[in-house]
Each structure stands twice: as C-alpha cells, then as structure tokens.
Design a protein around this motif. Sequence first.
Motif, PDB file in Angstrom:
ATOM      1  N   ASP A  65       2.887  -1.074   0.822  1.00 26.09           N
ATOM      2  CA  ASP A  65       3.730  -2.096   0.180  1.00 26.09           C
ATOM      3  C   ASP A  65       3.107  -2.572  -1.123  1.00 26.09           C
ATOM      4  OD1 ASP A  65       5.516  -1.900   2.240  1.00 26.09           O
ATOM      5  OD2 ASP A  65       4.720  -3.625   3.348  1.00 26.09           O
ATOM      6  N   GLU A  66       1.800  -2.775  -1.125  1.00 28.91           N
ATOM      7  CA  GLU A  66       1.122  -3.238  -2.336  1.00 28.91           C
ATOM      8  C   GLU A  66       1.205  -2.175  -3.431  1.00 28.91           C
ATOM      9  OE1 GLU A  66      -1.313  -5.969  -4.619  1.00 28.91           O
ATOM     10  OE2 GLU A  66      -0.077  -6.166  -2.819  1.00 28.91           O
ATOM     11  N   ILE A  94      -2.588   7.089  -0.662  1.00 34.65           N
ATOM     12  CA  ILE A  94      -2.628   5.637  -0.481  1.00 34.65           C
ATOM     13  C   ILE A  94      -3.009   5.315   0.964  1.00 34.65           C
ATOM     14  CG2 ILE A  94      -1.265   3.509  -0.546  1.00 34.65           C
ATOM     15  CD1 ILE A  94       0.479   4.820  -2.674  1.00 34.65           C
ATOM     16  N   HIS A  95      -3.845   4.308   1.131  1.00 33.73           N
ATOM     17  CA  HIS A  95      -4.205   3.863   2.475  1.00 33.73           C
ATOM     18  C   HIS A  95      -2.938   3.378   3.184  1.00 33.73           C
ATOM     19  CE1 HIS A  95      -6.063   1.564   5.733  1.00 33.73           C
ATOM     20  NE2 HIS A  95      -7.212   2.179   5.462  1.00 33.73           N
ATOM     21  N   THR A 154      -3.464  -4.387  -5.957  1.00 36.69           N
ATOM     22  CA  THR A 154      -4.801  -4.061  -5.449  1.00 36.69           C
ATOM     23  C   THR A 154      -4.614  -3.234  -4.194  1.00 36.69           C
ATOM     24  OG1 THR A 154      -5.686  -6.146  -6.328  1.00 36.69           O
ATOM     25  CG2 THR A 154      -7.011  -4.990  -4.677  1.00 36.69           C
ATOM     26  N   TRP A 155      -5.105  -2.006  -4.208  1.00 41.35           N
ATOM     27  CA  TRP A 155      -4.810  -1.069  -3.140  1.00 41.35           C
ATOM     28  C   TRP A 155      -5.952  -0.067  -2.999  1.00 41.35           C
ATOM     29  CZ3 TRP A 155      -3.598   4.140  -4.825  1.00 41.35           C
ATOM     30  CH2 TRP A 155      -3.600   4.272  -6.231  1.00 41.35           C
ATOM     31  N   ARG A 156      -5.891   0.741  -1.948  1.00 46.33           N
ATOM     32  CA  ARG A 156      -6.921   1.731  -1.678  1.00 46.33           C
ATOM     33  C   ARG A 156      -6.366   3.146  -1.829  1.00 46.33           C
ATOM     34  NH1 ARG A 156      -8.535  -0.880   4.003  1.00 46.33           N
ATOM     35  NH2 ARG A 156      -6.390  -1.576   3.697  1.00 46.33           N
ATOM     36  N   LYS A 201       4.379  -1.673  -5.690  1.00 47.49           N
ATOM     37  CA  LYS A 201       4.615  -2.539  -6.852  1.00 47.49           C
ATOM     38  C   LYS A 201       4.518  -1.743  -8.153  1.00 47.49           C
ATOM     39  CE  LYS A 201       2.553  -6.753  -4.831  1.00 47.49           C
ATOM     40  NZ  LYS A 201       1.462  -7.736  -5.016  1.00 47.49           N
ATOM     41  N   MET A 202       3.701  -0.688  -8.148  1.00 50.84           N
ATOM     42  CA  MET A 202       3.452   0.059  -9.386  1.00 50.84           C
ATOM     43  C   MET A 202       4.641   0.914  -9.800  1.00 50.84           C
ATOM     44  SD  MET A 202      -0.562   1.133  -8.889  1.00 50.84           S
ATOM     45  CE  MET A 202      -0.239   2.098  -7.411  1.00 50.84           C
ATOM     46  N   ILE A 203       5.625   1.055  -8.922  1.00 52.50           N
ATOM     47  CA  ILE A 203       6.817   1.837  -9.281  1.00 52.50           C
ATOM     48  C   ILE A 203       7.650   1.080 -10.307  1.00 52.50           C
ATOM     49  CG2 ILE A 203       8.925   2.875  -8.374  1.00 52.50           C
ATOM     50  CD1 ILE A 203       7.493   3.233  -5.721  1.00 52.50           C
TER      51      ILE A 203
END
Length: 652
Positions: free
Chosen positions: A203-204, A197-198, A221-223, A207-209
């Motif tokens: 923090d963004e 993860i970038h 939305t993440w990198r 959210k997927m956890i």
Amino acid sequence: MVDEETLAKWETWRKRTRTHLDLAERAAGIGYWRFDLRDNSYFWSPGMYRLLGEDPNSRKPDMEYLFERMTPQSREIIQNALATAIKTRSPFAYRTYSSPHIDTPVAVVDTQGEVEVDESGRTIILFGVCKDVTEQVRVEEERERVEAMYRLMTEESGDIVILYDTHSNMIFSSQALERLTGRSADEIRNGGYKNFIHPEDMDEANKMIVRPLDAGIVAATWRIQHAKGHYVWLETTIRTVYDPETRQPKNVISVSRDVTARVEAERERRKAYELFQIMTTEASDMIILYDARAKVLFASDALARVLGRKPHEIEGRKWVDDLAHPDDRGFLRELEMPPKQGETLTVSYRMRHGAGHYVWLEVATRGRYDENGKTIGLLSVARDITARKEQELAIKAAQERAEAANQAKSRFLANMSHELRTPLNAIIGFADLMRMETFGKLGNPRYEDYATLIYDSGGLLLDLITDMLDMAKIEAGKLELNMERVDVAGTIEDAVRLVRDRAVTGDVALIVETAETPSLVADRRAMKQIVLNLVTNAIKFTPPGGEVRIGVAQLGDAIQITVADTGIGIPESEIGRLGKPFEQVCGDPMLAKSGTGLGLALVKALAEKHGGGMTIASAEGVGTTVTVTLALDSRAIAAQASFGARFASTSG
C-alpha cells in the motif's frame, strides 16, 4: 596641393571615424594594437587602453610592459604565435592570462591577428584585436563545474536518482540503484520494481504510481528486496519537472534514499524508551530531573527505596542544608552548579535517610542547556555506594597500617647496614688472618679447618645481609646508583673470576663469549652483582659435567647479557614466581636451603633501574637461560627514578 577646406573635411571625417571605432570597441569590449616591424613602433587603440586599465596620456604602448603583466606561459604563447605569423605570413590567434600578482581588471584575453607584407613578401606589420573574455571563461568554467558536480551527485551520491518521461518510461538511473539494491535498471523498468516490494509495504509503495502535479511531491517509505535476499528500507520522493517556457510536464524525477539505518535506529529508540521506563521504575540508581529553579520534574522510584524520601524533600537547597551530612556540607556548598556545558560533575557524599541513618551516594550531575546555551535545568544520577565506601575505608585503613609496617621494616633494614656489616667484617677479617696464619701457626690442624669454616660462613652471611639490605633499599627507593662508563667484558670477567673456583669444585665448565662488546653507562657494582648472582645460580643448579655459558650482544640502544646453563631446569608453571623476593623453585631440598630467593629479585630490580628487565626461559632436565637487558645509557632513567623516589618519600 590640398586646400584647407579639404584638410578640414578630412580631419572631421578622421575624428568621426575614430569616434565610431571607439564606440564599436566599447560596445564589443575589444581593443586594437599594431606593431610595425620596420621601426619597432607600437600603437594601442583607446579600447586597448581600457582593457589594460591604463591612461593613454601616462602610458606609451610597450610590449615588455604587457609581458610583465602576464603569466610566464602566456608570454611564451605570444612569442611563439607572433614568431610563427612573421615567418609564415599567416593570421594568428591566442589566449593569454594576466599574472595573479598584477592588479588589473582584465584576467583572460583572446587575441585575433593578421600580418601585412611588403612588395617583396616580407612581413612588416602585425595587427591584433584583443577581447576581454574573462566573464565568458568564468561562465564556461562554472558550467563545467556544475555539470561535473551534477555527474558526481548523480553517479557517486548515495541516493538513487531516476528520471522518467511523462509516460513513465525510464530515461536515466544513477549507479546508486545497483549499489544499494543490487538491481539493474532493466529489473525495475516498466513497473518491475513491484516484484521486489516487501509484502507488508504494498500500500505504501503504491503511492509512487501517482504522478504529482504542480509543485507537489509524493513521498513513500517502503522496503525493496536486495538481490542478495535481504530487504532495504527506501524513502522515495517523486516530483514532476515542468518546461520553464511552456509550463507543460517535461519529466518526472524520483529520488530514493537508503534509510535502513534510520528505521532500525527508530526501532532501537522505541526499545530504548521502553527499557528506560523499566530502568527508571526498577533500577537501583536514582534518576532525578530538575528545572532551572531546582524544582524536581522527575524522580525515579529509587529515591524512595534508597533514601526513603519524596521529590519535594530534595528540591532547591534542602538536600544540602537539611539532609547532607554536616561534614559534607562545606564542600557541597562550594560546588559550581550547574556544571559547564558538556561536562559531568561527579561527587560522593552522605545524605540522611528518612529513617535517620546516613547513606553514601555517588552522584553524577550534568547541566541541561537550550540551543542558545542557556541553563534549563539539571540531570542527576545517584547510586548507593554505602557498602563500597565502607569497604574502601576498611581497605584504606588496612593499607595504611601495612604501609606503615612496611616502611618501618624498610627503614629498619636500610639503617642496619653499618650495624650488621661492621661485626661481620671483623669476624671475616680475623678468620682470614687465622686461616692465612698471618702471625704464625695455629697449632692443631683442626683450628685451620674451623677458621676456614668461620670465614666461609661469614662470607655467606655477609652476602645474604648485603642482598637483604640492597633489596630493602630498592623497596624504600633509597638505592643510589653511581653511573659511569663500564667495560662490559671486563666486568663479566671480574665476576666470573670470583666464582671460577666454585665451578671447578662442582665440575661445571664456564664459557664466556664477550667478543666485540661495547661499553655502557651503568653502576659498576650493580653490573657485577647482576653477573655474580646469575652465574652463581647457574653453577649451583648445574650437575657435574654440565656447563654455564655467559654471552653478551647489542640490540639497538641496549645490551643483553645471557647466562645459560645445562642444569636441572625449572617447571614452566613455576617460572612466574621467580624474580619476586624470597621466592625459590627447586626440587632438591639441599639446594633450596642454600639460598634465600633474593638473587633473581635483585637482578630484576637492578636491571629495571638500568632501563631494562629480565626474562627466564627454562625446561626441566634441559637447562635454564636468563636474559638481562640494560640500556646503553641509563643516566636519564636512573635520575628520573631517583627523583620519583624522593618525591614519593616527601609527599607520603
């Protein structure tokens, strides 16, 4: 003997049995048929008639009738299956398809059958039960189609699809994961994706956890870092899948889409907006936005700089009725406004500056429409083109003066053909009579020399005038070509014969290679003039002991005439000048004075009128090769050029 009461009971039983069989056939959607090989008789049950959509009272059982309603492949399957069953006395089964050209409610039918044999073991009867399986086949095909589509969506889709169990254990990952990120499923399993993860997106991505409940969706939305080192923007949505019966969580599905292009486009959009703000403030072009009633919604600062006006001064029709130049108001009032959807209207006109003078504007206007195609306004971009317009007008005036002078020159030269040639022909003719001593001896030998000089000088002057007049006719579009079938080899020989004495005098060898040369449709005089000019030039610039070689070759639908010499050559930097009227390139001043520079220009112009062209290759001290290409049949090209010249002269 069976009494009537027994017969009646038996008939009642038979009818009840047939009724029960009919009900069974209806419920099962089947039909029964029997074929007796002993007498070739057929029987169809009511269910069989229903499958065929036929009325038992109007259609007798007929195998050929069945075959006509089936596809050729189905007929072959039935014939093979029944032949095998009769031969082997074994059960049979097959599936048939109705022909698409037959109007029938049955499309696909499965048949199960048995055979009956006599005491000798010979097959005597075939029984078959048919079932309409059209819907079953369609359901199966649809299931296979959906499964194939699902595989295509998951395996070939650009989105990364990942399926987890309720304990976040990965069950499935689509191939898009490796295509988009260069990562394998093992690298991101059990939270391994967190390593990529970038740093700015932690923090963004966290959210997927969280696992969404009910019908909720978690989006982030993440990198993620690609295996090659760069980062990829992902838009991930996660939702929980529930068992439809127990309503208990069954799986968690994650779908990630590569939105790198979109994110970068958004960044570019923000940059563009900032640039737009700068452009509308600082740009020299006026940007004006109108509503449907021509009220100005926005006007860039250039309005004040270019026209010295304020937005309210150009609203409605004021810019036409009050500010436009009087000479421009007529066509401005006739403009179709707003322009049609998708079209741009560009016009140039003059508008009065706030200080009183007029400014030339080039205005591009587009209509603004809503999603229903209704006009909601206009957008205009206006540019000050005063300096350009004044320059264009000056250039146009200069061009008109130059064209008028050129046309006068061309008309003068074209009309001088008779006036110039007539006295020259007389001089040459009388000089020739004197030179040949037609009417007796001249007396003093010097007169003979003078007559020869007069004849030669007159010939040179006539050739010069002819070249000038031909060039003038070409420029004026008045040179008419007389197209006919021309023997290329013969024309070249005729031209070479005229200059052979000059070659002998200059000790230059002339070599002609015209074997197996086809004829072509061209102007005979122009062909001869092309060869004469090229060979004369080659002889003139070839020192004694050199050679000039004339060759001909066919290339597809064209003829190439090549004249190569071993002369003094031309500097590479000067080759581009040749082919233009009055242009000469020669280091020897004596040779330069003997020509006008029209020869190659005429060759080039005549070749182009015959659908071809001219090329020059040369090297100093080595020699020069001039290649002329002519179409095998130039009639269509010449007619088109003649029509174009006449059209230009009448429209001008």
